[in-house]
Design a protein around this motif. Sequence first.
Motif, PDB file in Angstrom:
ATOM      1  N   ILE A 105      -5.042  20.981   4.956  1.00 22.55           N
ATOM      2  CA  ILE A 105      -6.422  21.167   4.477  1.00 22.55           C
ATOM      3  C   ILE A 105      -6.462  21.184   2.952  1.00 22.55           C
ATOM      4  CG2 ILE A 105      -8.366  22.779   4.413  1.00 22.55           C
ATOM      5  CD1 ILE A 105      -7.532  23.638   7.262  1.00 22.55           C
ATOM      6  N   ASP A 106      -5.514  21.861   2.333  1.00 20.87           N
ATOM      7  CA  ASP A 106      -5.454  21.871   0.870  1.00 20.87           C
ATOM      8  C   ASP A 106      -5.276  20.462   0.319  1.00 20.87           C
ATOM      9  OD1 ASP A 106      -5.827  24.606   0.491  1.00 20.87           O
ATOM     10  OD2 ASP A 106      -3.684  25.045   0.661  1.00 20.87           O
ATOM     11  N   TYR A 107      -4.417  19.697   0.959  1.00 19.68           N
ATOM     12  CA  TYR A 107      -4.194  18.305   0.530  1.00 19.68           C
ATOM     13  C   TYR A 107      -5.482  17.495   0.670  1.00 19.68           C
ATOM     14  CZ  TYR A 107      -2.711  13.440   0.747  1.00 19.68           C
ATOM     15  OH  TYR A 107      -2.612  12.082   0.550  1.00 19.68           O
ATOM     16  N   TYR A 108      -6.126  17.604   1.822  1.00 10.67           N
ATOM     17  CA  TYR A 108      -7.338  16.835   2.100  1.00 10.67           C
ATOM     18  C   TYR A 108      -8.452  17.214   1.123  1.00 10.67           C
ATOM     19  CZ  TYR A 108     -10.253  14.111   5.380  1.00 10.67           C
ATOM     20  OH  TYR A 108     -11.044  13.148   5.965  1.00 10.67           O
TER      21      TYR A 108
ATOM     22  N   TRP B 247     -12.701  13.524  12.536  1.00  8.05           N
ATOM     23  CA  TRP B 247     -12.147  12.225  12.954  1.00  8.05           C
ATOM     24  C   TRP B 247     -10.940  11.856  12.109  1.00  8.05           C
ATOM     25  CZ3 TRP B 247     -11.191   8.679  16.274  1.00  8.05           C
ATOM     26  CH2 TRP B 247     -11.022   7.331  15.945  1.00  8.05           C
ATOM     27  N   GLU B 248     -10.873  12.323  10.858  1.00  2.92           N
ATOM     28  CA  GLU B 248      -9.810  11.852   9.971  1.00  2.92           C
ATOM     29  C   GLU B 248      -8.834  12.933   9.520  1.00  2.92           C
ATOM     30  OE1 GLU B 248     -11.689   9.581   6.831  1.00  2.92           O
ATOM     31  OE2 GLU B 248     -11.875   7.866   8.173  1.00  2.92           O
ATOM     32  N   TRP B 249      -9.304  14.143   9.254  1.00  7.55           N
ATOM     33  CA  TRP B 249      -8.369  15.171   8.795  1.00  7.55           C
ATOM     34  C   TRP B 249      -7.210  15.420   9.767  1.00  7.55           C
ATOM     35  CZ3 TRP B 249      -8.372  19.896  11.592  1.00  7.55           C
ATOM     36  CH2 TRP B 249      -7.365  20.769  11.181  1.00  7.55           C
ATOM     37  N   PRO B 250      -7.402  15.424  11.108  1.00  6.31           N
ATOM     38  CA  PRO B 250      -6.276  15.696  11.999  1.00  6.31           C
ATOM     39  C   PRO B 250      -5.085  14.771  11.819  1.00  6.31           C
ATOM     40  CG  PRO B 250      -8.313  15.948  13.206  1.00  6.31           C
ATOM     41  CD  PRO B 250      -8.677  15.356  11.856  1.00  6.31           C
ATOM     42  N   MET B 251      -5.312  13.511  11.402  1.00  7.95           N
ATOM     43  CA  MET B 251      -4.159  12.618  11.226  1.00  7.95           C
ATOM     44  C   MET B 251      -3.243  13.133  10.115  1.00  7.95           C
ATOM     45  SD  MET B 251      -6.015   9.289   9.524  1.00  7.95           S
ATOM     46  CE  MET B 251      -7.058   9.475   8.078  1.00  7.95           C
ATOM     47  N   VAL B 252      -3.835  13.784   9.106  1.00  5.44           N
ATOM     48  CA  VAL B 252      -3.025  14.403   8.058  1.00  5.44           C
ATOM     49  C   VAL B 252      -2.333  15.640   8.613  1.00  5.44           C
ATOM     50  CG1 VAL B 252      -3.054  15.407   5.750  1.00  5.44           C
ATOM     51  CG2 VAL B 252      -4.634  13.546   6.316  1.00  5.44           C
ATOM     52  N   MET B 253      -3.074  16.452   9.347  1.00  9.90           N
ATOM     53  CA  MET B 253      -2.517  17.675   9.922  1.00  9.90           C
ATOM     54  C   MET B 253      -1.316  17.388  10.812  1.00  9.90           C
ATOM     55  SD  MET B 253      -4.237  20.332  12.650  1.00  9.90           S
ATOM     56  CE  MET B 253      -4.215  19.064  13.938  1.00  9.90           C
ATOM     57  N   TYR B 254      -1.469  16.454  11.751  1.00  7.79           N
ATOM     58  CA  TYR B 254      -0.370  16.139  12.658  1.00  7.79           C
ATOM     59  C   TYR B 254       0.856  15.630  11.896  1.00  7.79           C
ATOM     60  CZ  TYR B 254      -3.483  16.470  16.743  1.00  7.79           C
ATOM     61  OH  TYR B 254      -4.349  16.909  17.716  1.00  7.79           O
ATOM     62  N   SER B 255       0.619  14.747  10.946  1.00  6.14           N
ATOM     63  CA  SER B 255       1.751  14.148  10.228  1.00  6.14           C
ATOM     64  C   SER B 255       2.460  15.155   9.331  1.00  6.14           C
ATOM     65  CB  SER B 255       1.278  12.950   9.406  1.00  6.14           C
ATOM     66  OG  SER B 255       0.461  13.358   8.336  1.00  6.14           O
ATOM     67  N   MET B 256       1.792  16.299   9.039  1.00  3.87           N
ATOM     68  CA  MET B 256       2.416  17.360   8.256  1.00  3.87           C
ATOM     69  C   MET B 256       2.976  18.480   9.129  1.00  3.87           C
ATOM     70  SD  MET B 256      -0.010  17.712   4.881  1.00  3.87           S
ATOM     71  CE  MET B 256      -0.103  16.367   3.682  1.00  3.87           C
ATOM     72  N   GLY B 257       2.943  18.274  10.440  1.00  5.82           N
ATOM     73  CA  GLY B 257       3.575  19.226  11.350  1.00  5.82           C
ATOM     74  C   GLY B 257       2.637  20.241  11.966  1.00  5.82           C
TER      75      GLY B 257
ATOM     76  N   VAL C 119      -2.332   3.888   8.723  1.00  3.75           N
ATOM     77  CA  VAL C 119      -2.480   5.019   7.812  1.00  3.75           C
ATOM     78  C   VAL C 119      -1.108   5.483   7.316  1.00  3.75           C
ATOM     79  CG1 VAL C 119      -4.608   5.747   8.910  1.00  3.75           C
ATOM     80  CG2 VAL C 119      -2.428   6.711   9.688  1.00  3.75           C
ATOM     81  N   PRO C 120      -1.063   6.188   6.166  1.00  2.11           N
ATOM     82  CA  PRO C 120       0.215   6.659   5.617  1.00  2.11           C
ATOM     83  C   PRO C 120       0.916   7.675   6.529  1.00  2.11           C
ATOM     84  CG  PRO C 120      -1.496   6.675   3.942  1.00  2.11           C
ATOM     85  CD  PRO C 120      -2.186   6.443   5.244  1.00  2.11           C
ATOM     86  N   ALA C 121       2.165   7.934   6.211  1.00  4.09           N
ATOM     87  CA  ALA C 121       2.996   8.851   6.997  1.00  4.09           C
ATOM     88  C   ALA C 121       3.186  10.175   6.270  1.00  4.09           C
ATOM     89  CB  ALA C 121       4.358   8.217   7.276  1.00  4.09           C
ATOM     90  N   GLY C 122       3.410  11.217   7.050  1.00  2.00           N
ATOM     91  CA  GLY C 122       3.814  12.510   6.526  1.00  2.00           C
ATOM     92  C   GLY C 122       5.221  12.813   6.983  1.00  2.00           C
TER      93      GLY C 122
ATOM     94  N   PRO D 100       0.840  -1.207   0.000  1.00  2.90           N
ATOM     95  CA  PRO D 100       0.000   0.000   0.000  1.00  2.90           C
ATOM     96  C   PRO D 100       0.871   1.252   0.000  1.00  2.90           C
ATOM     97  CG  PRO D 100       0.188  -0.852   2.216  1.00  2.90           C
ATOM     98  CD  PRO D 100       0.884  -1.857   1.328  1.00  2.90           C
ATOM     99  N   PRO D 101       0.308   2.411  -0.270  1.00  4.21           N
ATOM    100  CA  PRO D 101       1.085   3.652  -0.201  1.00  4.21           C
ATOM    101  C   PRO D 101       1.604   3.890   1.216  1.00  4.21           C
ATOM    102  CG  PRO D 101      -1.264   4.102  -0.448  1.00  4.21           C
ATOM    103  CD  PRO D 101      -1.082   2.651  -0.693  1.00  4.21           C
ATOM    104  N   GLU D 102       2.861   4.270   1.314  1.00  7.19           N
ATOM    105  CA  GLU D 102       3.491   4.482   2.616  1.00  7.19           C
ATOM    106  C   GLU D 102       3.356   5.921   3.100  1.00  7.19           C
ATOM    107  OE1 GLU D 102       4.993   2.334   4.689  1.00  7.19           O
ATOM    108  OE2 GLU D 102       4.545   0.613   3.410  1.00  7.19           O
ATOM    109  N   THR D 103       3.217   6.875   2.178  1.00  2.00           N
ATOM    110  CA  THR D 103       3.142   8.286   2.547  1.00  2.00           C
ATOM    111  C   THR D 103       1.868   8.907   1.978  1.00  2.00           C
ATOM    112  OG1 THR D 103       4.287   9.088   0.574  1.00  2.00           O
ATOM    113  CG2 THR D 103       5.657   8.411   2.459  1.00  2.00           C
ATOM    114  N   TRP D 104       1.520  10.099   2.462  1.00  2.00           N
ATOM    115  CA  TRP D 104       0.349  10.788   1.947  1.00  2.00           C
ATOM    116  C   TRP D 104       0.525  11.183   0.487  1.00  2.00           C
ATOM    117  CZ3 TRP D 104      -3.855  10.006   4.384  1.00  2.00           C
ATOM    118  CH2 TRP D 104      -3.870   9.878   5.778  1.00  2.00           C
TER     119      TRP D 104
END
Length: 475
Positions: free
Chosen positions: A271-274, A237-247, A334-337, A199-203
């Motif tokens: 947010i732009d990514y999501y 529930w889901e967007w914060p995991m992207v936010m945290y992994s992006m700093g 989930v993928p990593a940032g 599977p994809p390892e990163t966002w």
Amino acid sequence: MSVTIKRLIALGLSLAMALTLAACGGSPSQSAPAPAGPAGESAAGGAASEAAQRLDEQKELNIMFVAGNFPESMQKIYSDYEEEYGVKINYTVLGVDTYYQKMLVELSSGSDAYDLIYLMSPQFLQYASNDWLYPLDDFIADKTITDDALLDLDGLMKSSVDAQRYDGKLYGLPVASLTTLLYWRKDLFEAAGLDPDKPPETWEQLRDYAKLLHKDGVAGVGLRGARSAGGSEGLIWEWPMVMYSMGGDFVKNFPTDMTPTLDTPEVAASIDYYADLLQNYSIPGATTCNYEDITVAVQQGDLAMWIDGAAIVRNYIDPDKSATREEDVGFAPVPAGPEGRCAPLNVHSINIPKNAQHKERAWHFMQWALSEEILVRLGIEGNLVTVSRESVYDNPDFIAKNNIGGGAWLQAMRESLANYAMPNYRPLTPEWPEVADIVSGYISDVFAKQSTAEEAMKMANEEVAAVYKEAGYIS
């Protein structure tokens, strides 16, 4: 006769003996220790007898739960409790949005309509801090209505139990600790020239895969886009995991420095990514979808990848409902940032409202419902796959029923909970539901292209700061 039934019958006999002794002027403390209290042993023993008397009289139980694996599985077996104890259970399950709207109205108004409710981490703190829940400590101490062997409080996951404490008191019992997973269709990966086992390892890699897979009526990726429902669900529930992994982060340093940090470049970038994923590579209506919409898309075979709760897995691969086959689905954290992998953590619980009419009966039912034996049954006869007792995961019958993907699902879930699930995934204070609604509302504006992420988060930051100032967290 089951062990659980035998124990509760024994508890009932103990209750009856206590009542008989009380009626004859005897002391129930001869057969069960009375709870300690400032009024002394006699008063404590009297209180215990009163609790036992109330339990014996309460022959009705009003339960309102939110849709999910535990509530839906319990629908299959709660009649066993009714039959054994001569209790009429009025059992209702509502969808998440409707449920939390109703609970907020009911409990804030002091309603006594429900004896048992179902909460998640964000709502628990709000409800406990507003004095809407009934503490369980006196019940646990009262051995005329508590069977310690059946309750087995130490057998419940400690972190999940601790999540039900507020201001030194225990206000609920945990059902499960939940996180999210990345799911993907191996058959669609292979058809697109991708390794079905990688599977994809990163966002960024996830977006590249979504672009490649988004074709022929199949969406590349599914994620929740709906606004928060009282502090949970939807994108919050889901967007914060992207936010945290992006700093990015909600605040500077929870809980010591609650200064909001939503107006940083890292938060805007997440947010732009999501938004890009939902607007360009997801299902129709993705920017307002919730888990039910993603589940339907998976069942119809319309998603190549999706990120959602580990507990929902059975719904994705149910052969009676879904065109997506179990053997075609992969499971991974989930993928990593740039800052690594960051996964959600949410504790689900059963709680008694402060003004419930049948508190002792509700407590009796809680012991039964969260016993090891009943949790195993819910996993075998229902669709419960995540629980609050590690011993259940070791039960051979439970394993046989839930050996999903040849064990790959359970391995991925445990890996996520052990290594990536964040205890402080949300800065949980009593004000969190309000904060979540503010933030998700402004992100929805970005989805609708009514403002840029930078503009939206600047306004969100100001509003959240006002909430925290009023609460006294910042000056």
